[in-house]
Design an enzyme around this catalytic site. Structure first.
Site, PDB file in Angstrom:
ATOM      1  N   HIS A 115      12.453   9.685  -4.976  1.00  0.00           N
ATOM      2  CA  HIS A 115      12.136   9.675  -3.549  1.00  0.00           C
ATOM      3  C   HIS A 115      11.844   8.230  -3.131  1.00  0.00           C
ATOM      4  O   HIS A 115      11.177   7.486  -3.859  1.00  0.00           O
ATOM      5  CB  HIS A 115      10.925  10.563  -3.282  1.00  0.00           C
ATOM      6  N   ASP A 136       9.788   6.648  -1.156  1.00  0.00           N
ATOM      7  CA  ASP A 136       8.395   6.207  -1.199  1.00  0.00           C
ATOM      8  C   ASP A 136       7.904   6.092  -2.641  1.00  0.00           C
ATOM      9  O   ASP A 136       7.136   5.188  -2.978  1.00  0.00           O
ATOM     10  CB  ASP A 136       7.501   7.175  -0.428  1.00  0.00           C
ATOM     11  N   LYS A 137       8.340   7.018  -3.490  1.00  0.00           N
ATOM     12  CA  LYS A 137       7.912   6.974  -4.888  1.00  0.00           C
ATOM     13  C   LYS A 137       8.584   5.836  -5.648  1.00  0.00           C
ATOM     14  O   LYS A 137       8.008   5.278  -6.590  1.00  0.00           O
ATOM     15  CB  LYS A 137       8.200   8.314  -5.572  1.00  0.00           C
ATOM     16  N   GLU A 145       2.858  -4.620  -2.316  1.00  0.00           N
ATOM     17  CA  GLU A 145       3.462  -3.646  -1.404  1.00  0.00           C
ATOM     18  C   GLU A 145       4.982  -3.783  -1.467  1.00  0.00           C
ATOM     19  O   GLU A 145       5.514  -4.893  -1.531  1.00  0.00           O
ATOM     20  CB  GLU A 145       2.992  -3.894   0.033  1.00  0.00           C
ATOM     21  N   GLU A 201      -0.370  -9.618  -1.887  1.00  0.00           N
ATOM     22  CA  GLU A 201      -1.153 -10.719  -2.444  1.00  0.00           C
ATOM     23  C   GLU A 201      -1.324 -10.523  -3.942  1.00  0.00           C
ATOM     24  O   GLU A 201      -1.748  -9.447  -4.381  1.00  0.00           O
ATOM     25  CB  GLU A 201      -2.539 -10.788  -1.796  1.00  0.00           C
ATOM     26  N   LYS A 235      12.519  16.783  -3.461  1.00  0.00           N
ATOM     27  CA  LYS A 235      11.195  17.204  -3.018  1.00  0.00           C
ATOM     28  C   LYS A 235      10.998  18.660  -3.413  1.00  0.00           C
ATOM     29  O   LYS A 235      11.950  19.452  -3.448  1.00  0.00           O
ATOM     30  CB  LYS A 235      11.051  17.061  -1.493  1.00  0.00           C
ATOM     31  N   PHE A 253      22.495  17.941   0.571  1.00  0.00           N
ATOM     32  CA  PHE A 253      21.635  16.767   0.412  1.00  0.00           C
ATOM     33  C   PHE A 253      22.384  15.780  -0.491  1.00  0.00           C
ATOM     34  O   PHE A 253      22.078  15.636  -1.659  1.00  0.00           O
ATOM     35  CB  PHE A 253      20.302  17.191  -0.208  1.00  0.00           C
ATOM     36  N   ASP A 293      16.733   7.166   3.538  1.00  0.00           N
ATOM     37  CA  ASP A 293      15.458   6.977   4.222  1.00  0.00           C
ATOM     38  C   ASP A 293      14.766   5.766   3.618  1.00  0.00           C
ATOM     39  O   ASP A 293      14.749   5.603   2.393  1.00  0.00           O
ATOM     40  CB  ASP A 293      14.589   8.225   4.047  1.00  0.00           C
ATOM     41  N   ALA A 294      14.201   4.918   4.445  1.00  0.00           N
ATOM     42  CA  ALA A 294      13.439   3.783   3.943  1.00  0.00           C
ATOM     43  C   ALA A 294      12.191   4.275   3.223  1.00  0.00           C
ATOM     44  O   ALA A 294      11.656   5.344   3.522  1.00  0.00           O
ATOM     45  CB  ALA A 294      13.055   2.848   5.088  1.00  0.00           C
ATOM     46  N   ARG A 298       2.749   5.789   0.769  1.00  0.00           N
ATOM     47  CA  ARG A 298       2.987   6.758   1.834  1.00  0.00           C
ATOM     48  C   ARG A 298       2.962   8.207   1.321  1.00  0.00           C
ATOM     49  O   ARG A 298       3.262   9.132   2.059  1.00  0.00           O
ATOM     50  CB  ARG A 298       4.321   6.472   2.529  1.00  0.00           C
ATOM     51  N   LYS A 299       2.600   8.393   0.058  1.00  0.00           N
ATOM     52  CA  LYS A 299       2.533   9.746  -0.488  1.00  0.00           C
ATOM     53  C   LYS A 299       1.162   9.994  -1.125  1.00  0.00           C
ATOM     54  O   LYS A 299       1.044  10.446  -2.254  1.00  0.00           O
ATOM     55  CB  LYS A 299       3.653   9.949  -1.517  1.00  0.00           C
ATOM     56  N   LYS A 318      -2.392  -1.580  -6.537  1.00  0.00           N
ATOM     57  CA  LYS A 318      -3.733  -2.151  -6.422  1.00  0.00           C
ATOM     58  C   LYS A 318      -4.371  -2.287  -7.793  1.00  0.00           C
ATOM     59  O   LYS A 318      -4.388  -1.325  -8.567  1.00  0.00           O
ATOM     60  CB  LYS A 318      -4.618  -1.271  -5.538  1.00  0.00           C
ATOM     61  N   LYS A 360     -10.019  -2.791  -6.744  1.00  0.00           N
ATOM     62  CA  LYS A 360      -9.929  -2.069  -5.473  1.00  0.00           C
ATOM     63  C   LYS A 360     -10.474  -0.658  -5.684  1.00  0.00           C
ATOM     64  O   LYS A 360      -9.888   0.136  -6.412  1.00  0.00           O
ATOM     65  CB  LYS A 360      -8.494  -1.994  -4.978  1.00  0.00           C
ATOM     66  N   ASP A 385     -10.459   1.828  -3.796  1.00  0.00           N
ATOM     67  CA  ASP A 385      -9.541   2.891  -3.380  1.00  0.00           C
ATOM     68  C   ASP A 385      -8.979   3.597  -4.605  1.00  0.00           C
ATOM     69  O   ASP A 385      -8.799   4.813  -4.608  1.00  0.00           O
ATOM     70  CB  ASP A 385      -8.373   2.315  -2.568  1.00  0.00           C
TER      71      ASP A 385
END
Length: 419
Positions: free
Chosen positions: A16, A18-19, A44, A57, A178, A253, A261-262, A267-268, A288, A292, A294
């Protein structure tokens, strides 16, 4: 009167878009930490047709060939043929534009290292969180891995979908995909499988089958036998005659991955955690470094929640932590067992505070988060970047250990005996 409801969670495959980004970001993290465990990384990634852009960074002593690293990861995921995927490891453009971490952000984390003779506890107190934020962790007794059943099943099916592609069992499959599973609950307990949805990228034709309806019929039959049914082999709850099975609902598909898709890192976040069954603090994990919170504090929250449930103190447990940038100790700690606790939630909280290290530097030390990439041959974080960071029985993850369960159980027994 019993209460019946449906709950749904989704997962995505490693192909995918995003993955793909999450895995590239964490491959960069692995490479830098393997050479320099004190690296500060916020990597990123953006992907689109024929393009990978790396930004963010990084402050590190590591020497990394980013282009080569990225291409090999894309190849591993399965994007190797530009004629089928529109995106290929050896033909895509790779652009890298990175800055160093802001000194204003770094100073709250760096100050502890100025005193070389300090004890571990002094360093833990002096090392602040890398940012403010809220993190959640969750566990329940619905599955052996203490995860909610819907996200557990969605991940199982997604992993199996990738497995039959890579082994050649279903050679017409392509990397993007998916999954989604809807579970029926009664009185808070899973009782059945309502719907299973799989959308998978595939070739336009399968052997001599070229018509669209025939291709989709072949895919649906193959996925049921070789992807869906195998993942239920060790589970008491299984699909039945009333379970809906949906495959590629749009009809086909073929165009997928970054061509379709970009993709973006981070985003997941619901796929990465509990499938929406628990609350989420909003922060992504991938790319990260462990300073961090998060990432590192979310791992600590999961460790705490899982051990509380494994100790038998509750059937389900959610933990929230919050931090201030540059401050070591959490601003707040919250535990909710949703009425399933064997003792009061405030009593469970008191026990947890006695047995878990929640200062960022202490979390890093407890789980070896800065040194694991080096210890495991340069590969650690990239393996949790797809198919979830929690409940992974296929990986040896320190935050999944139930090493505190016996201590919590005995402490609870002592508390009850004293009442």
């Amino acid at each position: 009167m019993s209460k019946r409801y449906l709950f749904t969670s989704e997962s995505v495959t490693e192909g995918h878009p995003d993955k793909v980004c999450d895995q590239i970001s964490d491959t960069i993290l692995d490479a830098t930490l393997a050479q320099d465990p004190l690296s500060r990384v916020a990597a990123e990634v953006v992907v689109n047709t024929g393009l990978v852009l790396v930004t963010g960074e990084i402050s590190s002593q590591a020497t990394v060939n980013y282009a080569n690293l990225i291409r090999r990861k894309i190849e591993e995921i399965g994007y190797t043929d530009p004629t089928n995927n529109g995106f290929s490891a050896d033909s895509c453009a790779v652009m890298v534009t990175l800055d160093e971490q802001s000194r204003d952000i770094a100073q709250g984390v760096d100050q502890a290292h100025e005193t070389r003779s300090a004890t571990s506890d002094e360093i833990f107190d002096a090392t602040g969180a890398g940012d403010q934020g809220i993190m959640f962790g969750f566990a329940c007794n619905e599955t052996p891995e203490f995860m909610p059943l819907p996200i557990s099943l969605a991940h199982r099916i997604a992993r199996q979908l990738a497995a039959v592609r890579k082994t050649g069992q279903l050679p017409y499959l392509r990397p993007d995909g998916k999954t989604q599973v809807t579970v029926a609950y009664e009185d808070g307990k899973p009782v059945g499988i309502d719907t299973i949805l799989v959308s998978t990228q595939h070739t336009a034709a399968i052997g001599d089958i070229t018509d669209e309806a025939g291709v989709q019929a072949k895919i649906k039959a193959d996925l049921w036998e070789q992807v869906v049914l195998p993942v239920f082999g060790d589970l008491a709850i299984k699909p039945d005659a009333d379970t809906r099975f949906l495959v590629n609902p749009t009809g086909k598909f073929v165009i997928g991955g970054p061509q379709g898709d970009a993709g973006l890192t981070g985003r997941k976040i619901i796929v990465d955690t509990y499938g929406g069954y628990s609350r989420h603090g909003g922060g992504a994990f991938s790319g990260k470094d462990p300073t961090k919170v998060d990432r590192s504090a979310a791992y600590a929250c999961r460790h705490m929640a899982k051990n509380i449930v494994a100790a038998g103190l509750a059937e389900k447990c959610e933990v929230q932590l919050s931090y201030a940038i540059g401050v070591a100790r959490p601003v707040s700690i919250f535990i909710d067992t949703f009425g399933t606790g064997k003792i009061d939630d405030d009593q469970i909280l008191a026990l947890a505070q006695d047995h878990f290290e929640l200062r960022p530097a202490g979390i890093i030390a407890t789980f070896n988060l800065q040194t694991l990439p080096q210890e495991r041959g340069g590969r650690f974080y990239q393996d949790v970047a797809a198919y979830g960071h929690f409940g992974r029985t296929d990986l040896d993850l320190p935050w999944e250990a139930t090493d505190k369960a016996d201590l919590l159980s005995k402490a609870a027994e002592a508390f009850l005996a004293a009442v």
